[in-house]
Motif scaffolding. Structure first.
Motif, PDB file in Angstrom:
ATOM      1  N   PHE A 111      -0.145  11.601 -17.820  1.00 34.39           N
ATOM      2  CA  PHE A 111      -0.410  12.637 -16.810  1.00 34.39           C
ATOM      3  C   PHE A 111       0.792  13.545 -16.530  1.00 34.39           C
ATOM      4  CE2 PHE A 111      -3.154   8.983 -15.765  1.00 34.39           C
ATOM      5  CZ  PHE A 111      -4.386   9.586 -15.981  1.00 34.39           C
ATOM      6  N   GLY A 112       1.926  13.259 -17.163  1.00 30.92           N
ATOM      7  CA  GLY A 112       3.114  14.079 -16.921  1.00 30.92           C
ATOM      8  C   GLY A 112       3.962  13.535 -15.786  1.00 30.92           C
ATOM      9  N   SER A 113       3.307  13.169 -14.678  1.00 34.61           N
ATOM     10  CA  SER A 113       4.033  12.582 -13.544  1.00 34.61           C
ATOM     11  C   SER A 113       3.044  11.862 -12.632  1.00 34.61           C
ATOM     12  CB  SER A 113       4.759  13.674 -12.745  1.00 34.61           C
ATOM     13  OG  SER A 113       3.807  14.515 -12.102  1.00 34.61           O
ATOM     14  N   PHE A 114       3.583  11.002 -11.775  1.00 36.99           N
ATOM     15  CA  PHE A 114       2.770  10.296 -10.778  1.00 36.99           C
ATOM     16  C   PHE A 114       2.105  11.303  -9.842  1.00 36.99           C
ATOM     17  CE2 PHE A 114       2.908   7.722  -6.655  1.00 36.99           C
ATOM     18  CZ  PHE A 114       1.771   6.986  -6.945  1.00 36.99           C
ATOM     19  N   GLU A 115       2.857  12.322  -9.444  1.00 41.71           N
ATOM     20  CA  GLU A 115       2.329  13.351  -8.534  1.00 41.71           C
ATOM     21  C   GLU A 115       1.156  14.082  -9.185  1.00 41.71           C
ATOM     22  OE1 GLU A 115       5.599  12.861  -9.239  1.00 41.71           O
ATOM     23  OE2 GLU A 115       5.962  11.868  -7.293  1.00 41.71           O
ATOM     24  N   ASN A 116       1.263  14.329 -10.482  1.00 41.51           N
ATOM     25  CA  ASN A 116       0.183  15.026 -11.179  1.00 41.51           C
ATOM     26  C   ASN A 116      -1.087  14.165 -11.256  1.00 41.51           C
ATOM     27  OD1 ASN A 116      -0.659  17.442 -12.478  1.00 41.51           O
ATOM     28  ND2 ASN A 116      -0.609  16.367 -14.434  1.00 41.51           N
ATOM     29  N   LEU A 117      -0.904  12.865 -11.472  1.00 38.72           N
ATOM     30  CA  LEU A 117      -2.059  11.956 -11.442  1.00 38.72           C
ATOM     31  C   LEU A 117      -2.761  12.053 -10.083  1.00 38.72           C
ATOM     32  CD1 LEU A 117      -3.879   9.476 -12.048  1.00 38.72           C
ATOM     33  CD2 LEU A 117      -1.934   8.022 -11.458  1.00 38.72           C
ATOM     34  N   ILE A 118      -1.988  11.985  -9.014  1.00 38.45           N
ATOM     35  CA  ILE A 118      -2.568  12.045  -7.664  1.00 38.45           C
ATOM     36  C   ILE A 118      -3.275  13.386  -7.440  1.00 38.45           C
ATOM     37  CG2 ILE A 118      -1.963  12.190  -5.203  1.00 38.45           C
ATOM     38  CD1 ILE A 118       0.072   9.957  -5.719  1.00 38.45           C
ATOM     39  N   ASP A 119      -2.638  14.475  -7.860  1.00 35.18           N
ATOM     40  CA  ASP A 119      -3.255  15.811  -7.680  1.00 35.18           C
ATOM     41  C   ASP A 119      -4.573  15.922  -8.437  1.00 35.18           C
ATOM     42  OD1 ASP A 119      -1.149  16.547  -6.128  1.00 35.18           O
ATOM     43  OD2 ASP A 119      -0.163  17.789  -7.644  1.00 35.18           O
ATOM     44  N   LYS A 120      -4.563  15.488  -9.705  1.00 28.80           N
ATOM     45  CA  LYS A 120      -5.749  15.641 -10.549  1.00 28.80           C
ATOM     46  C   LYS A 120      -6.889  14.728 -10.084  1.00 28.80           C
ATOM     47  CE  LYS A 120      -4.541  18.744 -13.669  1.00 28.80           C
ATOM     48  NZ  LYS A 120      -3.110  18.803 -13.650  1.00 28.80           N
ATOM     49  N   GLY A 123       0.822  -1.210   0.000  1.00 30.83           N
ATOM     50  CA  GLY A 123       0.000   0.000   0.000  1.00 30.83           C
ATOM     51  C   GLY A 123       0.854   1.257   0.000  1.00 30.83           C
ATOM     52  N   GLY A 124       0.572   2.133  -0.953  1.00 31.30           N
ATOM     53  CA  GLY A 124       1.280   3.413  -1.032  1.00 31.30           C
ATOM     54  C   GLY A 124       2.596   3.377  -1.789  1.00 31.30           C
ATOM     55  N   SER A 125       3.093   2.164  -2.128  1.00 31.14           N
ATOM     56  CA  SER A 125       4.366   2.144  -2.872  1.00 31.14           C
ATOM     57  C   SER A 125       4.117   2.420  -4.350  1.00 31.14           C
ATOM     58  CB  SER A 125       5.117   0.836  -2.672  1.00 31.14           C
ATOM     59  OG  SER A 125       4.246  -0.241  -2.559  1.00 31.14           O
ATOM     60  N   PRO A 126       4.887   3.343  -4.933  1.00 31.90           N
ATOM     61  CA  PRO A 126       4.577   3.862  -6.269  1.00 31.90           C
ATOM     62  C   PRO A 126       4.622   2.796  -7.373  1.00 31.90           C
ATOM     63  CG  PRO A 126       6.283   5.175  -5.195  1.00 31.90           C
ATOM     64  CD  PRO A 126       6.077   3.957  -4.353  1.00 31.90           C
ATOM     65  N   PRO A 127       3.901   3.034  -8.459  1.00 29.53           N
ATOM     66  CA  PRO A 127       3.903   2.113  -9.601  1.00 29.53           C
ATOM     67  C   PRO A 127       5.296   1.971 -10.220  1.00 29.53           C
ATOM     68  CG  PRO A 127       2.170   3.761  -9.809  1.00 29.53           C
ATOM     69  CD  PRO A 127       3.031   4.183  -8.669  1.00 29.53           C
ATOM     70  N   THR A 128       5.470   0.853 -10.931  1.00 24.79           N
ATOM     71  CA  THR A 128       6.750   0.592 -11.586  1.00 24.79           C
ATOM     72  C   THR A 128       6.488   0.180 -13.041  1.00 24.79           C
ATOM     73  OG1 THR A 128       6.694  -1.729 -10.911  1.00 24.79           O
ATOM     74  CG2 THR A 128       7.812  -0.190  -9.412  1.00 24.79           C
ATOM     75  N   GLY A 129       7.567  -0.061 -13.764  1.00 22.80           N
ATOM     76  CA  GLY A 129       7.489  -0.685 -15.092  1.00 22.80           C
ATOM     77  C   GLY A 129       6.667   0.082 -16.113  1.00 22.80           C
ATOM     78  N   PHE A 184       3.525   0.416 -16.361  1.00 23.12           N
ATOM     79  CA  PHE A 184       2.439   1.192 -15.764  1.00 23.12           C
ATOM     80  C   PHE A 184       2.954   2.576 -15.355  1.00 23.12           C
ATOM     81  CE2 PHE A 184      -0.498   1.704 -11.901  1.00 23.12           C
ATOM     82  CZ  PHE A 184      -1.533   2.217 -12.665  1.00 23.12           C
ATOM     83  N   ALA A 185       4.119   2.604 -14.738  1.00 25.21           N
ATOM     84  CA  ALA A 185       4.710   3.888 -14.344  1.00 25.21           C
ATOM     85  C   ALA A 185       4.990   4.748 -15.584  1.00 25.21           C
ATOM     86  CB  ALA A 185       5.997   3.654 -13.556  1.00 25.21           C
ATOM     87  N   GLU A 186       5.444   4.097 -16.665  1.00 23.37           N
ATOM     88  CA  GLU A 186       5.716   4.832 -17.914  1.00 23.37           C
ATOM     89  C   GLU A 186       4.429   5.415 -18.496  1.00 23.37           C
ATOM     90  OE1 GLU A 186       7.763   2.187 -20.620  1.00 23.37           O
ATOM     91  OE2 GLU A 186       9.225   1.672 -19.056  1.00 23.37           O
ATOM     92  N   ALA A 187       3.344   4.617 -18.429  1.00 26.15           N
ATOM     93  CA  ALA A 187       2.061   5.085 -18.968  1.00 26.15           C
ATOM     94  C   ALA A 187       1.535   6.269 -18.154  1.00 26.15           C
ATOM     95  CB  ALA A 187       1.050   3.939 -18.967  1.00 26.15           C
ATOM     96  N   ILE A 188       1.712   6.224 -16.859  1.00 27.71           N
ATOM     97  CA  ILE A 188       1.280   7.338 -16.004  1.00 27.71           C
ATOM     98  C   ILE A 188       2.044   8.605 -16.390  1.00 27.71           C
ATOM     99  CG2 ILE A 188       1.370   8.239 -13.633  1.00 27.71           C
ATOM    100  CD1 ILE A 188       0.704   5.327 -12.718  1.00 27.71           C
ATOM    101  N   LYS A 189       3.340   8.463 -16.603  1.00 27.16           N
ATOM    102  CA  LYS A 189       4.156   9.619 -16.982  1.00 27.16           C
ATOM    103  C   LYS A 189       3.706  10.167 -18.343  1.00 27.16           C
ATOM    104  CE  LYS A 189       8.842  11.181 -16.247  1.00 27.16           C
ATOM    105  NZ  LYS A 189       9.341  11.778 -17.482  1.00 27.16           N
ATOM    106  N   LYS A 190       3.420   9.258 -19.279  1.00 36.13           N
ATOM    107  CA  LYS A 190       2.991   9.676 -20.615  1.00 36.13           C
ATOM    108  C   LYS A 190       1.637  10.403 -20.568  1.00 36.13           C
ATOM    109  CE  LYS A 190       1.349   6.573 -23.729  1.00 36.13           C
ATOM    110  NZ  LYS A 190       0.028   7.056 -24.177  1.00 36.13           N
ATOM    111  N   GLY A 232      -6.071   3.626 -26.028  1.00 34.23           N
ATOM    112  CA  GLY A 232      -4.826   3.140 -25.460  1.00 34.23           C
ATOM    113  C   GLY A 232      -4.207   4.107 -24.470  1.00 34.23           C
ATOM    114  N   ARG A 233      -5.055   4.626 -23.575  1.00 35.99           N
ATOM    115  CA  ARG A 233      -4.515   5.571 -22.599  1.00 35.99           C
ATOM    116  C   ARG A 233      -5.244   5.469 -21.260  1.00 35.99           C
ATOM    117  NH1 ARG A 233      -7.197  10.523 -25.921  1.00 35.99           N
ATOM    118  NH2 ARG A 233      -9.260  10.426 -24.956  1.00 35.99           N
ATOM    119  N   LEU A 234      -4.576   5.936 -20.223  1.00 38.36           N
ATOM    120  CA  LEU A 234      -5.166   6.034 -18.891  1.00 38.36           C
ATOM    121  C   LEU A 234      -6.011   7.297 -18.816  1.00 38.36           C
ATOM    122  CD1 LEU A 234      -1.904   5.233 -16.906  1.00 38.36           C
ATOM    123  CD2 LEU A 234      -3.902   3.727 -17.049  1.00 38.36           C
TER     124      LEU A 234
END
Ligand code: MN3
Length: 205
Positions: free
Chosen positions: A110-119, A94-100, A102-108, A142-144
């Motif tokens: 939403f810009g960043s993991f932090e931005n996903l959480i904020d939005k 719980g709470g440990s950030p995404p990897t692999g 999935f993490a790349e898709a979040i960056k693509k 093909g997007r989150l």
């Protein structure tokens, strides 16, 4: 929906009622899971039985009146199942950030993991009345995507496969957080089951 044979059961949790403390206390879990989620489940079974009886009696008027309650309670049954799967105690990831990927898709997307959480936090907090915040997978593009739904509407009705949901009904947080939905949403990131959500993502792409 004829010949209903399946009786839905309250889905098993992957953790103890107290395991999400201090964000979600054992008392909150007890009410939310054993009372609210259980009520949706029992209502759904009762309604499906009534629907089955009405169909056998060729009572289309009765069948029609049952559809909205089935949508509501079936949605409550399904959405809470996804919610419990979206959460995990810290010692289960719980709470440990995404990897692999999935993490790349979040960056693509939403810009960043932090931005996903904020939005997603902002959208969830802003839900008017009762509803849910969501991270979903749009397979057509093909997007989150992040979005919200009202009451017990299903995310799949809006063309997205569910990955993560946040329950922002008052019953989800009122015992501890009272009216402060924003504080509940701020804290919930400590117990989001990113490893489990990443597994779902990998099975969808
Ligand atoms: Mn709820």
């Amino acid at each position: 929906m004829s010949t209903v044979s399946k009786v839905y059961e309250l889905p098993k949790l992957g953790f103890e009622l107290s395991a999400l403390e201090p964000v979600i206390t054992a008392e909150m879990m007890d009410f939310h899971y054993n009372k609210h989620h259980n009520t949706y489940t029992q209502n759904l079974n009762n309604l499906l039985k009534q629907y089955d009886d009405a169909e056998k009696a060729n009572n289309i008027e009765k069948m029609t009146t049952l559809l909205n309650p089935i949508k509501f309670n079936g949605g409550g049954y399904i959405n809470h199942k996804i919610f419990w799967e979206s959460l995990a105690p810290k010692d289960q990831g719980g709470g440990s950030p995404p990897t692999g990927k999935f993490a790349e898709a979040i960056k693509k997307d939403f810009g960043s993991f932090e931005n996903l959480i904020d939005k997603l936090s902002a959208k969830s907090i802003a839900v008017q009345g009762s509803g849910w915040g969501w991270l979903g997978w749009n397979k057509d593009f093909g997007r989150l995507e992040i979005t919200t739904t009202f009451n017990q509407d299903l995310l799949t009705n809006f063309g997205l496969d569910p990955l993560l949901c946040i329950d922002v009904w008052e019953h989800a947080y009122y015992i501890k957080y009272k009216n402060a939905r924003a504080n509940f949403v701020k804290d919930i990131w400590q117990i989001i089951n990113w490893p489990g959500i990443e597994n779902k993502y990998n099975s969808l792409i």
